[in-house]
Design a protein around this motif. Structure first.
Motif, mmCIF file in Angstrom:
data_model
loop_
_atom_site.group_PDB
_atom_site.id
_atom_site.type_symbol
_atom_site.label_atom_id
_atom_site.label_comp_id
_atom_site.label_asym_id
_atom_site.label_seq_id
_atom_site.Cartn_x
_atom_site.Cartn_y
_atom_site.Cartn_z
ATOM 1 N N ASP A 262 17.618 31.440 -16.340
ATOM 2 C CA ASP A 262 18.906 32.093 -16.555
ATOM 3 C C ASP A 262 19.953 31.092 -17.035
ATOM 4 O O ASP A 262 19.922 29.909 -16.671
ATOM 5 N N ASP A 263 20.901 31.575 -17.848
ATOM 6 C CA ASP A 263 22.135 30.827 -18.051
ATOM 7 C C ASP A 263 22.908 30.876 -16.733
ATOM 8 O O ASP A 263 22.723 31.802 -15.923
ATOM 9 N N LEU A 264 23.786 29.880 -16.520
ATOM 10 C CA LEU A 264 24.506 29.814 -15.253
ATOM 11 C C LEU A 264 26.012 29.770 -15.470
ATOM 12 O O LEU A 264 26.496 29.105 -16.390
ATOM 13 N N VAL A 265 26.724 30.475 -14.613
ATOM 14 C CA VAL A 265 28.170 30.363 -14.527
ATOM 15 C C VAL A 265 28.482 29.745 -13.166
ATOM 16 O O VAL A 265 28.040 30.253 -12.129
ATOM 17 N N ILE A 266 29.211 28.628 -13.173
ATOM 18 C CA ILE A 266 29.605 27.970 -11.924
ATOM 19 C C ILE A 266 31.082 28.245 -11.699
ATOM 20 O O ILE A 266 31.928 27.912 -12.534
ATOM 21 N N LEU A 267 31.390 28.867 -10.564
ATOM 22 C CA LEU A 267 32.768 29.166 -10.188
ATOM 23 C C LEU A 267 33.214 28.200 -9.111
ATOM 24 O O LEU A 267 32.500 27.962 -8.130
ATOM 25 N N SER A 268 34.405 27.640 -9.274
ATOM 26 C CA SER A 268 34.871 26.620 -8.346
ATOM 27 C C SER A 268 36.391 26.615 -8.351
ATOM 28 O O SER A 268 37.030 27.522 -8.882
ATOM 29 N N SER A 269 36.979 25.568 -7.764
ATOM 30 C CA SER A 269 38.422 25.425 -7.743
ATOM 31 C C SER A 269 38.752 24.006 -7.301
ATOM 32 O O SER A 269 37.849 23.207 -7.016
ATOM 33 N N SER B 14 22.983 33.979 -14.081
ATOM 34 C CA SER B 14 23.186 33.916 -12.631
ATOM 35 C C SER B 14 24.495 33.184 -12.360
ATOM 36 O O SER B 14 25.011 32.452 -13.220
ATOM 37 N N VAL B 15 25.017 33.365 -11.164
ATOM 38 C CA VAL B 15 26.303 32.779 -10.793
ATOM 39 C C VAL B 15 26.132 31.883 -9.574
ATOM 40 O O VAL B 15 25.474 32.252 -8.595
ATOM 41 N N ILE B 16 26.710 30.694 -9.643
ATOM 42 C CA ILE B 16 26.802 29.788 -8.495
ATOM 43 C C ILE B 16 28.278 29.600 -8.182
ATOM 44 O O ILE B 16 29.061 29.225 -9.053
ATOM 45 N N ALA B 17 28.665 29.884 -6.955
ATOM 46 C CA ALA B 17 30.049 29.696 -6.526
ATOM 47 C C ALA B 17 30.119 28.561 -5.516
ATOM 48 O O ALA B 17 29.256 28.447 -4.645
ATOM 49 N N PRO C 156 28.606 42.592 -10.893
ATOM 50 C CA PRO C 156 27.516 43.573 -10.935
ATOM 51 C C PRO C 156 26.391 43.179 -9.985
ATOM 52 O O PRO C 156 26.042 42.003 -9.871
ATOM 53 N N HIS C 157 25.823 44.147 -9.294
ATOM 54 C CA HIS C 157 24.840 43.858 -8.248
ATOM 55 C C HIS C 157 23.535 43.293 -8.784
ATOM 56 O O HIS C 157 22.749 42.715 -8.025
ATOM 57 N N ASP C 158 23.281 43.468 -10.086
ATOM 58 C CA ASP C 158 22.018 42.968 -10.621
ATOM 59 C C ASP C 158 22.124 41.516 -11.103
ATOM 60 O O ASP C 158 21.175 40.976 -11.661
ATOM 61 N N ILE C 159 23.274 40.875 -10.865
ATOM 62 C CA ILE C 159 23.443 39.463 -11.224
ATOM 63 C C ILE C 159 23.172 38.609 -9.984
ATOM 64 O O ILE C 159 23.855 38.748 -8.962
ATOM 65 N N PRO C 160 22.171 37.734 -10.019
ATOM 66 C CA PRO C 160 21.890 36.872 -8.864
ATOM 67 C C PRO C 160 23.066 35.932 -8.588
ATOM 68 O O PRO C 160 23.680 35.393 -9.519
ATOM 69 N N VAL C 161 23.360 35.737 -7.299
ATOM 70 C CA VAL C 161 24.497 34.909 -6.896
ATOM 71 C C VAL C 161 24.056 33.928 -5.820
ATOM 72 O O VAL C 161 23.352 34.296 -4.871
ATOM 73 N N LEU C 162 24.469 32.676 -5.959
ATOM 74 C CA LEU C 162 24.281 31.663 -4.925
ATOM 75 C C LEU C 162 25.655 31.139 -4.550
ATOM 76 O O LEU C 162 26.363 30.574 -5.386
#
Length: 324
Positions: A223-230, A276-279, A297-303
């Motif tokens: 998967d491509d990844l989106v990393i959410l942070s702050s 997929s998303v990593i927060a 969306p619920h079908d997007i894997p999240v870590l």
């Protein structure tokens, strides 16, 4: 102060600095190729040493503390490349947290092509202090007659050559036990990040939760990844992005939770089948992270990687989780 330079002279100098950093062309060679299996074995050994590295570094470096204390009210640039970019960002964040004043984290190229006031200081972070880009940063700083030029490295001054050995460069050596880093900077990153935290007089815990718990991976391979942070976890997010991109494991987009809400969430929903998303969050941003992730969306894997350690030490905990 008068300035007699002809128009465009400053831009010409910047172009010259940028050009001087370009590496010479090299012939292709497989001499440095290391099979993937051996890289994994080496990385496993490095991960096993992280706890010892942290325990050693948390005792602090009096020399680094003296230098940072003297720079508190000086405009300071923190320069890192590759793995040490995460350390530079953490150091700049600690500087800002301590003083309320801005500090800049950038790469060697970013520093070389930026306008830097003469009264500024630069802290260059490089474990090996050998790379041409790092040497170019030192030369650029010396050419500009900055107030202070500091090199934070794992090497001793007696080992340094070229621009690094200039008497105008203040060298802070951060030694550590354990194995040398392999392809990915690992123990050196945790060591120097911890040394900066200790130098800013943070009360570091004897251990970090990440040493005893590992995150459960729930992401789709390839998967491509989106990393959410702050702020507070940003340098850990940078470390994770660096590892994933340098190893070719994923294409990564990194942004903060609220910037993500300014349109990127719509793009994410269109890529739901292959992203997929990593927060990454700490105690200050966990509520925001939970609320943001609940809307995906619920079908997007999240870590979700969260640290309950107090800010800004939580970043060290998440650095370890990133490396794992």
């Amino acid at each position: 102060m008068s300035n007699n330079r002809p128009p465009g002279a400053a831009k010409t100098q910047i172009r010259r600095r940028a050009t001087s950093m370009a590496p010479p062309p090299k012939e292709r060679s497989n001499a440095a190729y290391v099979p993937l299996r051996r890289r994994r074995e080496s990385y496993d050994v490095e991960l096993q040493s992280l706890e010892r590295t942290y325990a050693y570094a948390r005792s602090g470096s009096p020399a680094l503390q003296r230098v940072l204390e003297s720079l508190l009210w000086t405009p300071t640039w923190y320069v890192g490349n590759g793995g040490t970019m995460a350390v530079a960002q953490y150091a700049a964040e600690l500087h800002n947290e301590r003083t309320g004043r801005p500090a800049t984290a950038t790469t060697s190229l970013g520093f070389a092509t930026s306008r830097v006031a003469g009264g500024s200081a630069v802290v260059i972070i490089s474990a090996g202090a050998k790379h041409p880009d790092t040497a170019a940063t030192v030369r650029a700083a010396l050419d500009r007659n900055l107030a202070r030029v500091v090199l934070v490295t794992e090497r001793n001054r007696s080992e340094l050559t070229g621009a690094f050995a200039s008497p105008q460069v203040e060298v802070i050596s951060i030694p550590r036990p354990g194995p040398r880093d392999g392809f990915l900077a690992t123990n050196s990153v945790l060591s120097m990040a911890t040394a900066f935290a200790a130098a800013y007089s943070l009360q570091l815990p004897e251990t970090l939760p990440a040493f005893t718990t590992r995150p459960e991976m729930a992401l789709r391979p390839s998967d491509d990844l989106v990393i959410l942070s702050s702020v507070g976890t940003w340098s850990a997010a940078t470390d994770l992005e660096t590892r994933l991109v340098e190893t070719g494991l994923a294409t990564v987009q990194k942004t903060d939770f609220r910037n993500f809400a300014h349109g990127r969430h719509l793009g994410l929903s269109r890529m739901a089948g292959h992203v997929s998303v990593i927060a990454m969050s700490d105690a200050r941003t966990k509520t925001l992270a939970d609320a943001t992730l609940a809307l995906l969306p619920h079908d997007i894997p999240v870590l979700h990687l969260n640290s309950d350690v107090v800010y800004p030490i939580a970043n060290l905990d998440l650095l370890v989780r990133s490396m794992q």
